[in-house]
Design an enzyme around this catalytic site. Structure first.
Site, PDB file in Angstrom:
ATOM      1  N   GLU A 132      -6.362  -5.051   7.267  1.00 19.15           N
ATOM      2  CA  GLU A 132      -5.139  -4.888   6.469  1.00 19.15           C
ATOM      3  C   GLU A 132      -5.543  -3.988   5.319  1.00 19.15           C
ATOM      4  O   GLU A 132      -6.345  -4.371   4.477  1.00 19.15           O
ATOM      5  CB  GLU A 132      -4.636  -6.258   6.007  1.00 19.15           C
ATOM      6  N   CYS A 163      -1.742  -4.626  -2.329  1.00 14.93           N
ATOM      7  CA  CYS A 163      -1.588  -3.804  -1.132  1.00 14.93           C
ATOM      8  C   CYS A 163      -0.132  -3.676  -0.729  1.00 14.93           C
ATOM      9  O   CYS A 163       0.233  -2.766   0.015  1.00 14.93           O
ATOM     10  CB  CYS A 163      -2.411  -4.379   0.005  1.00 14.93           C
TER      11      CYS A 163
END
Length: 673
Positions: free
Chosen positions: A261, A300
């Protein structure tokens, strides 16, 4: 435990004990993000990673393998309670990372919430067993003697979890919880700048005495040569930069499951209907500022591209500036009134400013905030691009309180701009027009792991653009890493192997703990409803007597319930229906009668019937037909924390010609003793 105020070495937890290197000559110094004061030293010189992996595969696998899904789920709840009891210790340390109290809530309470969530989902959605059955039975022979099923079993290796600096608690626990529930031991490797906070939560869990031996290990620092010792059955879960992910992926041996990720240029679209003064415009601005400033933009999932109708760009800039001026106070998060702390380190500040310079050099104009500031502090910045097609706006990420605002003219253009990001974790859309929402969502979903629709109806309850949830997938295609985390039980299954199994009903019943038609059934002896959970066995059965269905029965049921549908009351119309030979009995009449045929009415271990599942009516029943029912104990699930469990019964109603009339599952709660 308390705060670390001196530069002592940060220990690792390996092979059931705390370990520190003998030689700290080359240790890295970690400093307080706000003050620059030393917090700890980090080094793994001399670490035995091969031994840690062997310990996990041996001791960890054995300890977790002895527990069922439900037993592991109960432990997750106990972990959550242990962390909750001591979370103020974590909050005190978290402030040293630059996190405000709200930031710490997202990280610490968010991580604890993941444990609670997976504990609940594990007990609701998984069996109290060690094998998970996936999908329906696949008949492979005409006589039912050969069947196929898919099962999941846990991987025999180790889950290595390499985490980013921004969420040292949540980022670790959102990987650990599904791995633990699957029965796979974990080795956590936190990022160095905030590793002391990860060490603190691991220490709490170790001191709780709740961790099965070998189920969780911690490496506080570098992992030299780790990938040399990974192989088939091991997993790596990575969160961080795309460049690092690619380097690690290249090191992983064949057979190692690698999921990442990574950073992504997430977008948020202001719909053309969401003009200034609408609730959607206001919600959009609030969300944008929140995503720019929470964790100082070090997320993120933060909004990096604000895609705005060209006519509304100036209004958005003005509104963002006004909200930041009104709501955002940058400073040491331990100071009263501060709402945004510093970046994680001086090095991180320098990296953010370097990326901002790249955006400006590409044509961006800083219209809110500036690049000034002392130490690791940076003000929120909004960068305006007049040409939305500028490549840098879709490729360069300043991992801090920075977003770019880009104009668009049509909904189609907005969708194309989203795709230019190369794959994102999330895009949000602020609109109250369903047609716009449908068009954008269908066009951008292929480029996103998650899409959030924001309007006046959900603005108050929305969890927000940047908040991954345990029950929804977190990850994204392309630049976002191409992996998946969370998503409820999906994440558990990522730590397991799906295998197609073929065999007889007897063998599949033994393997899965679920009775299959054709396996041994025991219709004789004591009625199964007289048996406690401790006495009941899969395959125990009631084979009822028969009962004739009359026309009077059908009419009585119709008038009593009000269900006078023509198939039950009008012979000519029913006969004209291609599915019926004439008037037929109500399906629910048959199910009701079946209950009367199989039930034992006296008080006993069966406490309640709490539902039916998978009901299908197959063969119509006409006046004069007879029905009978076979009820077989199909699956027995004791509850770990209650004095009862759940029993799923296989119910089959047949007629006088032994044709199947209806099939369904009956769900009951049964006392353990």
């Amino acid at each position: 435990m308390g705060e670390r105020l001196v530069t002592e070495i940060l220990p690792s937890y390996l092979q059931g004990a705390w370990w520190s290197p003998a030689d700290t000559t080359d240790a890295s110094e970690v400093r307080d993000a706000s003050t620059g004061d030393p917090v700890t030293l980090v080094s793994t010189a001399g670490i035995d990673l091969e031994g840690a992996l062997a310990y996990a595969r041996d001791v960890g696998q054995r300890g977790l393998g002895g527990l069922t899904f439900h037993q592991r789920a109960v432990r997750l709840k106990q972990f959550a309670l242990a962390l909750t009891e001591r979370k103020e210790e974590l909050y005190a340390l978290s402030s040293r990372t630059g996190a405000t109290k709200q930031d710490s809530w997202v990280d610490i309470d968010g991580g604890i919430g993941v444990l609670f969530s997976y504990s609940g989902k594990g007990r609701r959605e998984l069996p109290n067993a060690k094998v998970y059955v996936d999908g329906p039975v696949e008949p492979l022979s005409k006589d039912g003697s050969f069947l196929g099923r898919h099962i999941y079993t846990r991987l025999p290796g180790v889950a290595v979890q390499i985490n980013a600096f921004n969420f040292p608690v949540w980022g670790a626990l959102e990987k650990f919880a599904p791995a633990f529930l699957a029965g796979v031991p974990t080795i956590v490797k936190p990022a160095t700048p905030t590793a002391y906070l990860a060490e603190a939560f691991v220490r709490i869990l170790v001191e709780s005495g709740l961790l099965p031996d070998g189920s969780l290990q911690l490496v506080s620092g570098a992992v030299p040569g780790l990938f040399d010792h990974l192989g088939l059955g091991d997993l790596v879960g990575f969160t961080g930069s795309a460049s690092t992910a690619e380097k690690l992926r290249a090191q992983a041996a064949d057979g190692v499951r690698f999921t990442s990720e990574t950073d992504s240029i997430n977008a948020s679209i202001l719909g053309p209907d969401a003009t200034p003064g609408t609730p959607e415009f206001d919600a959009y601005v609030r969300q944008l500022v929140t995503e720019m400033t929470t964790k100082a933009g070090q997320k993120c999932t933060a909004i990096r591209r604000a895609l705005v109708p060209a006519a509304s760009v100036d209004a958005v800039i003005d509104a963002v500036r006004a909200r930041i001026d009104e709501r955002v106070v940058v400073g040491d998060p331990r100071t009263e009134g501060v709402t945004m702390g510093p970046l994680a380190s001086i090095a991180q500040r320098d990296e953010v400013l370097r990326q901002v310079s790249r955006l400006v050099d590409a044509g961006g104009e800083i219209v809110v905030g500036s690049t000034g500031g002392e130490g690791a502090f940076v003000s929120p910045m909004l960068v305006r691009f007049r040409d939305a097609a500028t490549p840098a706006a879709h490729e360069v990420e300043a991992f801090g309180p920075v977003a770019s605002v880009l104009p668009y003219d049509t909904v189609g253009e907005a969708a194309e701009l989203v795709a230019r990001g190369g794959g994102s974790l999330v895009t949000s859309i602020a609109t109250h027009d369903p047609e716009i929402a449908v068009e954008l969502t269908t066009r951008i979903s292929a480029f996103n792991g998650r899409v959030l629709l924001l309007d006046r109806d959900d603005a108050r309850s929305s969890t927000g653009h940047g908040s991954p949830l345990p029950n929804l997938v977190h990850g994204g295609p392309g630049r976002a890493g191409g992996g998946e985390e969370l998503g409820g039980i999906r994440a558990v299954l990522h730590h397991m192997q799906r295998t197609a199994v073929q065999g007889s009903p007897e063998m599949l019943t033994a393997l899965t703990g679920v009775w299959h038609a054709g396996a041994t059934a025991r219709p004789d002896g004591r009625h199964p409803f007289r048996k406690s959970l401790a006495e009941l066995r899969i395959g125990d059965q009631v084979a009822s007597a028969s009962r004739e269905v009359t026309l009077d029965d059908i009419e009585t049921f119709a008038h009593f319930t009000g269900d006078t549908f023509y198939a039950h009351m009008d012979e000519e119309s029913a006969a004209a229906n291609p599915f019926f030979p004439g008037r037929v009995a109500h399906g629910y009449l048959l199910v009701s009668w079946a209950a009367g045929l199989f039930v034992d009415p006296d008080p006993g271990p069966v406490l309640a019937n709490y539902g039916l599942e998978n009901l299908r009516f197959i063969t119509p029943v006409s006046p004069g037909d007879e029905i009978r029912v076979d009820l077989t104990a199909k699956q027995i699930t004791p509850r770990e924390t209650d004095e009862y469990g759940e029993v799923r019964w296989d119910a089959v109603i047949r007629n006088q010609d032994d044709e199947t009339v209806a099939t369904y599952d009956v769900l009951t709660l049964v006392a353990k003793s």
